[in-house]
Structure formats: C-alpha cells, structure tokens
Motif scaffolding. Structure first.
Motif, PDB file in Angstrom:
ATOM      1  N   GLU A 168     -22.499 -44.135  -1.626  1.00 21.08           N
ATOM      2  CA  GLU A 168     -21.139 -44.201  -0.884  1.00 21.08           C
ATOM      3  C   GLU A 168     -20.874 -43.373   0.093  1.00 21.08           C
ATOM      4  OE1 GLU A 168     -18.032 -44.796  -3.729  1.00 21.08           O
ATOM      5  OE2 GLU A 168     -18.493 -46.965  -4.061  1.00 21.08           O
ATOM      6  N   ILE A 185     -20.009 -43.957   3.879  1.00 18.57           N
ATOM      7  CA  ILE A 185     -18.786 -43.412   4.684  1.00 18.57           C
ATOM      8  C   ILE A 185     -19.119 -42.637   5.921  1.00 18.57           C
ATOM      9  CG2 ILE A 185     -16.935 -41.792   4.382  1.00 18.57           C
ATOM     10  CD1 ILE A 185     -17.074 -42.735   1.419  1.00 18.57           C
ATOM     11  N   TRP A 226     -12.531 -44.763  -0.653  1.00 16.89           N
ATOM     12  CA  TRP A 226     -13.460 -44.168   0.083  1.00 16.89           C
ATOM     13  C   TRP A 226     -13.128 -42.725   0.118  1.00 16.89           C
ATOM     14  CZ3 TRP A 226     -12.620 -41.587   4.640  1.00 16.89           C
ATOM     15  CH2 TRP A 226     -11.454 -41.895   5.335  1.00 16.89           C
TER      16      TRP A 226
END
Length: 322
Positions: free
Chosen positions: A236, A240, A280
């Motif tokens: 992740e 990002i 996020w």
C-alpha cells in the motif's frame, strides 16, 4: 557465461552513447547481449555504427522488430533466446559501472542458484541496503527500496520461466512484474555496491496512467494472496508513493503544465485511493518513525491534500527526489 543483457532500443538517443560505451568498457567481457531493435530510428542505429559496437562485443544477438511494440513486449520476446542462467533488462537509461559484470560474476560463484540478485543504483528511489540487519529487515528494505525498478536486479531465467513470470505486454506495469517476482522468490543475494548509474529521461514512452492501473490489476488479482496479506502495508505504501508522486508529477510535466489535464489526474488518483486504500493517510509505513524514506517525501505524503494548486507547489520541494 552467467549473464545476458537484454538491451531495448527504440527512439531515445539521449544518453545512448554513454550507455552503450559502458557495456564495451566492462572489465569482464564474459557476458552476452541481445539487442532488441524496436522500430528503431535511424539516429539510434547510427549510434551503434559510430562506436563500432557490434564488432567489439564478443557475444551478441540482434532481434529487429518492424513495428514499435514497447519495452515489455521486447523483453518478453527475447527471453526464449537467452542461453545463460541470468538476465538483466537494460536500455539507454542505464550506464553500467566498469565492474558491473565482474561483480555479478564474482557473486554468482557462490550464489549461482538464487532467484534474484540485487545491487545498488545511483537514483533517489533505490536506497543502499544495510546488510548488518536481520534477514527479515533486509527483505523489508528490499520491498520498499527495490520495488520500483528492474534496473537494480538480475533475474534467474529458469525462475522466471518456471513461475511463468513476464512483464505485462504493451503496458508499463513494472511494479506488478516485481510483485510476482517477490511473491515467488525463495532465494536471493545482494551485491552491496553501486553498479549502475540511472539517467531518467524527461520524455516518457509509456502511458502515465499505467502507473496507477498496474495497482488496480495487482489489488484486483492478488489481494487475498498470502504474500499480499503479509506485506500489505508495504504494498500500500508503494502504491500511495507511486500514485501521489510519480503519477501526478509525470502528468504535470508531460502535459506541459496543462491544468485541466492535471486536475483530471488528481481526481483519478483520489478515486483510486478511496476505492482501494480508503485510510491511506494512516498507512503503517507512512506513519512509522522508522520509515527510512526521504524526509521530504514523507512530509509531502503526510501533509498531502487533493488540491491541485497545493500539489503543484509541493513539487518544487521534491525536485531532487523524483
């Protein structure tokens, strides 16, 4: 011979002479080169002739393609022609250090059955490894620092073939390719030296939206895989980082600062993160005090808001990091 370099040639002549000369100037000439001429321009062909390259390399093949099919297709196409245990994917963006081949060959004397070999590259995305760390910690650093490019790796050809790992044809899905490598990798070695200088051209020859869409393919197909679940926070963070920095900056630069197009890209990035990583900003790697990424990049991500003017203003602080 242990190593084959697959060298993709298209129409980018910037840095080409330096790149090709770096192959000629290898201290150890025990390697092979496969040149893929991907509808190559006459200017690029002239560069090969000018330095008399093909008469100076001991082991080489040339594959000429009459239409432009892209680096991913060309790399996949060349794999069946390799008769060495390891492969390195190259283009005019890389300049090899004179000891590139010798260092790789020396490492392979004791590590000739490893799936992947890592080394350092002079580039902001590729950090040096601290080999005093535990194996798990080194792997964590590998995932974070080496997930963005294949210019700092060599691959075991049989490992790629056995696991049916290829680069997605006609797409710039580098991170998806490396996900498949990391998820199946059982053994690896590190040459803790800077063996390559990387010169990234401001002219890109891929669809910028591929930088985002590769993660759509990854999350859609592998989100329940054991490797994905175990390393989700790392994956992740890479998504990002790639989407909010590489993707948005590329759109801004490649469209010559077209605000309407950039606004559309910001909206695309926002929708993607809301869909796949809704929280996020709370990512464990992003918020961790032990994150060894660039301080400027961490600050940019932590304070990021989806306002085009703010994003554009922030790009100037990241100039040396992108």
């Amino acid at each position: 011979m242990q190593l084959t370099i697959i060298y993709h040639l298209f129409n980018n002549s910037i840095n080409l002479n330096n790149s090709l000369k770096s192959i000629l100037e290898q201290e150890d000439q025990e390697f092979s080169v496969i040149f893929i001429l991907d509808q190559t321009t006459e200017k690029v062909r002239e560069s090969l002739k000018e330095i008399n390259f093909l008469k100076k390399v001991k082991h080489f093949k040339i594959i000429s393609i009459s239409q432009n099919l892209g680096h991913s297709y060309c790399f996949n196409f060349a794999l069946p022609y390799i008769d060495t245990p390891y492969v390195y994917f190259a283009s005019s963006s890389v300049v090899l250090k004179p000891n590139f081949v010798s260092s790789i060959n020396n490492a392979l004397k004791d590590k000739n059955d490893c799936d992947v070999g890592f080394f350092n590259v002079h580039n902001a995305y590729c950090k040096s490894l601290d080999l005093s760390l535990s194996q798990d910690k080194i792997l964590e650093d590998l995932y974070l620092s080496f997930f963005n490019s294949y210019t700092n790796k060599i691959f075991n050809v049989e490992f790629l073939r056995k696991n049916k790992i290829t680069i997605t044809n006609f797409k710039h899905f580098t991170t998806l390719f490396l996900y498949n490598v990391f998820s199946k990798m059982k053994s690896w070695f590190v040459v803790n030296e800077q063996l390559v200088d990387l010169y990234l051209s401001s002219t890109k020859n891929y669809n910028t939206y591929d930088l985002v869409d590769q993660f759509s393919a990854m999350f859609g197909k592998y989100i329940n895989d054991e490797f994905f679940v175990k390393n989700r926070k790392h994956i992740e963070y890479i998504a990002i980082r790639t989407i909010l920095i590489s993707f948005l900056h590329d759109v801004w630069v490649r469209t010559a600062h077209n605000k309407k197009t950039f606004n559309n890209a910001v909206e695309y990035a926002s929708k993607w993160l809301k869909t796949y990583i809704p929280n996020w900003s709370k990512n464990e790697i992003l918020t961790s005090i032990s994150n060894n990424d660039s301080r400027k990049i961490i600050q940019y991500l932590k304070t990021f808001i989806f306002k085009p003017k703010n994003i554009i203003k922030s790009f100037s602080s990241l100039e040396k990091e992108i």
